[in-house]
Design a protein around this motif. Structure first.
Motif, mmCIF file in Angstrom:
data_model
loop_
_atom_site.group_PDB
_atom_site.id
_atom_site.type_symbol
_atom_site.label_atom_id
_atom_site.label_comp_id
_atom_site.label_asym_id
_atom_site.label_seq_id
_atom_site.Cartn_x
_atom_site.Cartn_y
_atom_site.Cartn_z
ATOM 1 N N THR A 168 0.832 -1.208 0.000
ATOM 2 C CA THR A 168 0.000 0.000 0.000
ATOM 3 C C THR A 168 0.858 1.246 0.000
ATOM 4 N N LEU A 169 1.913 1.229 0.799
ATOM 5 C CA LEU A 169 2.820 2.377 0.875
ATOM 6 C C LEU A 169 3.524 2.615 -0.460
ATOM 7 N N LEU A 170 3.748 1.554 -1.224
ATOM 8 C CA LEU A 170 4.432 1.669 -2.511
ATOM 9 C C LEU A 170 3.504 2.115 -3.636
ATOM 10 N N GLU A 171 2.200 2.230 -3.361
ATOM 11 C CA GLU A 171 1.206 2.664 -4.348
ATOM 12 C C GLU A 171 1.157 1.731 -5.558
ATOM 13 N N PRO A 172 0.558 0.545 -5.398
ATOM 14 C CA PRO A 172 0.486 -0.412 -6.501
ATOM 15 C C PRO A 172 -0.336 0.123 -7.662
ATOM 16 N N VAL A 173 0.093 -0.242 -8.854
ATOM 17 C CA VAL A 173 -0.621 0.181 -10.061
ATOM 18 C C VAL A 173 -1.360 -0.986 -10.700
ATOM 19 N N ASP A 174 -1.256 -2.178 -10.097
ATOM 20 C CA ASP A 174 -1.878 -3.377 -10.641
ATOM 21 C C ASP A 174 -2.216 -4.300 -9.478
ATOM 22 N N GLU A 175 -3.356 -5.014 -9.581
ATOM 23 C CA GLU A 175 -3.760 -5.916 -8.504
ATOM 24 C C GLU A 175 -2.763 -7.061 -8.312
ATOM 25 N N GLU A 176 -2.048 -7.403 -9.368
ATOM 26 C CA GLU A 176 -1.068 -8.485 -9.263
ATOM 27 C C GLU A 176 0.049 -8.134 -8.291
ATOM 28 N N ALA A 177 0.235 -6.836 -8.008
ATOM 29 C CA ALA A 177 1.267 -6.424 -7.066
ATOM 30 C C ALA A 177 1.036 -7.047 -5.697
ATOM 31 N N THR A 178 -0.202 -7.162 -5.286
ATOM 32 C CA THR A 178 -0.510 -7.753 -3.985
ATOM 33 C C THR A 178 -0.108 -9.219 -3.936
ATOM 34 N N VAL A 179 -0.384 -9.955 -5.010
ATOM 35 C CA VAL A 179 -0.018 -11.376 -5.077
ATOM 36 C C VAL A 179 1.488 -11.543 -4.953
ATOM 37 N N LYS A 180 2.227 -10.711 -5.668
ATOM 38 C CA LYS A 180 3.684 -10.811 -5.655
ATOM 39 C C LYS A 180 4.267 -10.354 -4.325
ATOM 40 N N ALA A 181 3.663 -9.349 -3.723
ATOM 41 C CA ALA A 181 4.129 -8.884 -2.418
ATOM 42 C C ALA A 181 3.983 -9.983 -1.375
ATOM 43 N N ILE A 182 2.832 -10.652 -1.382
ATOM 44 C CA ILE A 182 2.591 -11.734 -0.421
ATOM 45 C C ILE A 182 3.556 -12.893 -0.677
ATOM 46 N N ALA A 183 3.809 -13.217 -1.937
ATOM 47 C CA ALA A 183 4.726 -14.313 -2.261
ATOM 48 C C ALA A 183 6.127 -14.021 -1.717
ATOM 49 N N LEU A 184 6.592 -12.786 -1.865
ATOM 50 C CA LEU A 184 7.907 -12.439 -1.335
ATOM 51 C C LEU A 184 7.907 -12.526 0.190
ATOM 52 N N GLY A 185 6.811 -12.063 0.808
ATOM 53 C CA GLY A 185 6.709 -12.162 2.257
ATOM 54 C C GLY A 185 6.755 -13.604 2.722
ATOM 55 N N TYR A 186 6.067 -14.489 2.015
ATOM 56 C CA TYR A 186 6.099 -15.910 2.362
ATOM 57 C C TYR A 186 7.516 -16.471 2.253
ATOM 58 N N GLY A 187 8.176 -16.159 1.134
ATOM 59 C CA GLY A 187 9.522 -16.686 0.924
ATOM 60 C C GLY A 187 10.488 -16.249 2.013
ATOM 61 N N VAL A 188 10.446 -14.973 2.360
ATOM 62 C CA VAL A 188 11.324 -14.457 3.410
ATOM 63 C C VAL A 188 10.982 -15.076 4.757
ATOM 64 N N HIS A 189 9.688 -15.274 5.008
ATOM 65 C CA HIS A 189 9.257 -15.847 6.283
ATOM 66 C C HIS A 189 9.739 -17.290 6.432
ATOM 67 N N VAL A 190 9.590 -18.097 5.400
ATOM 68 C CA VAL A 190 10.067 -19.481 5.466
ATOM 69 C C VAL A 190 11.583 -19.511 5.635
ATOM 70 N N LEU A 191 12.277 -18.601 4.960
ATOM 71 C CA LEU A 191 13.729 -18.514 5.098
ATOM 72 C C LEU A 191 14.108 -18.174 6.537
ATOM 73 N N ALA A 254 7.358 -13.929 -6.937
ATOM 74 C CA ALA A 254 7.456 -12.515 -6.560
ATOM 75 C C ALA A 254 8.152 -11.659 -7.621
ATOM 76 N N GLU A 255 8.764 -12.289 -8.608
ATOM 77 C CA GLU A 255 9.482 -11.534 -9.640
ATOM 78 C C GLU A 255 8.556 -10.529 -10.317
ATOM 79 N N GLY A 256 9.053 -9.325 -10.487
ATOM 80 C CA GLY A 256 8.290 -8.295 -11.177
ATOM 81 C C GLY A 256 7.426 -7.437 -10.280
ATOM 82 N N TRP A 257 7.442 -7.698 -8.964
ATOM 83 C CA TRP A 257 6.654 -6.855 -8.062
ATOM 84 C C TRP A 257 7.023 -5.384 -8.246
ATOM 85 N N HIS A 258 8.307 -5.107 -8.392
ATOM 86 C CA HIS A 258 8.748 -3.709 -8.475
ATOM 87 C C HIS A 258 8.170 -2.990 -9.689
ATOM 88 N N ARG A 259 7.823 -3.733 -10.733
ATOM 89 C CA ARG A 259 7.266 -3.090 -11.928
ATOM 90 C C ARG A 259 5.786 -2.757 -11.774
#
Length: 341
Positions: A168-191, A254-259
């Protein structure tokens, strides 16, 4: 936290200024891995809000993770923190948060004030805060997870909601951003679960799914015993390799979240993914031995992180000059409103 950041966020001279400053002090004192390097990849006006999110999550986790207090004392402290948080975010929700028995420290009050201000400034969903707190508290009475599906329910409300706040703070421009953000959070959490096996076992917790342990010939007691000795066994190494492959899949998702976020904030998710992959690569080079984090390995990881962060910061400066960024609205009553006192 710097004066120009508070000014850029419209916080100078407001009641909320001291609350955000307290978040910065907390993060510096606890030497958070995400502070202060990653925050500089955000526009100055967003950094105080980012600090509020990190400080709140870190403080809540510290309350539950201490070994110096009994389960009952930790539970009372956490319930008091939850009551204070919900009281500030949504007055009506406080009646369902318990009585808040037990005091909250002055620092906790300030951190809660800052988070509540951020929630209103960025129109964040209060239900995500309530869900995060409700689920995190289960750390006190849940010592293991039968399957990954069970663990994922936990992560969705902890790392998943935190990822949504940052998104939300990053101001997503696409709904897919949420999916990718959560995926990165999951990956970091498992790590994190992998690297914290010994620490979690000392608290009586095993986050790696029991079904995954059994699949690789390991029992819960076997894992706890290996963690106590800080010695890898062949079955435990197979489990760590299996979970590391799961992390890789999350990172690929999570690839492409930044875009898919506003250009002024693109380097933060890019850097998060880069650092996650760096840590995963070092774990692989250590032959999946989570107890053998050599000093040279840590220094190499830190040097690589510093290099990628520097490049990201230069790109951030170019993005910032080329693209205007949002200034959040001032919540509450008047320019300095921050909700309940």
């Amino acid at each position: 936290m710097f004066a120009h950041e508070l000014t850029a966020a419209g916080l100078r001279g407001t009641h909320a200024e001291a609350a955000y400053a307290a978040c910065g002090r907390y993060l510096r004192r606890h030497n958070s891995a995400a502070f202060p390097v990653a925050r500089f990849l955000l526009p100055p006006g967003k950094r105080p809000h980012y600090d509020a999110m990190l400080a709140f999550c870190g403080y809540a986790d510290d309350v539950l993770g201490t070994t110096e207090q009994s389960l009952r004392d930790r539970g009372e402290r956490f319930d008091a923190l939850r009551h204070e948080t919900l009281r500030r975010i949504d007055t009506g929700a406080a009646t369902t948060a318990g009585t808040g028995a037990g005091p909250v420290t002055a620092e906790a009050v300030q951190i809660c004030r800052a988070l509540a201000h951020t929630v209103r400034a960025w129109d964040m969903d209060p239900e995500g805060i309530r869900r995060f707190l409700r689920t995190l508290r289960t750390d006190l009475d849940t010592s293991s997870y039968p399957t990954f599906e069970d663990l994922e329910l936990y992560m969705r409300s902890v790392s998943g909601d935190m990822s949504i706040w940052v998104n939300t703070l990053l101001e997503p421009v696409d709904e897919e951003a949420t999916v990718k953000a959560i995926a990165l959070g999951y990956g970091v959490h498992v790590l994190d679960f992998l690297h914290d096996i010994a620490e979690d076992a000392a608290l009586g917790r095993v986050y790696l799914p029991l079904a995954d342990l059994r699949r690789h010939g390991l029992s819960r007691d076997d894992l706890v015993a290996a963690a106590a000795r800080r010695r890898m066994t062949a079955p435990l190494k197979r489990v760590v390799r299996f979970e590391a492959d799961r992390v890789r899949r999350f990172f690929r998702l999570a690839e492409g979240w930044h875009r898919q976020v506003h250009p002024s904030g693109q380097e933060l998710p890019r850097q998060y993914l880069e650092l996650g992959r760096t840590v995963l690569a070092e774990l692989t080079r250590d032959d999946y031995d989570v107890f053998r984090r050599r000093r040279s390995t840590r220094l190499l990881c830190r040097a690589r992180a510093g290099g990628t962060t520097a490049r990201s910061y230069l790109r951030t400066l170019r993005h910032r000059r080329a693209h205007p960024r949002r200034v959040p609205r001032s919540p509450g009553q008047g320019a300095g409103g921050d909700g309940p006192a």
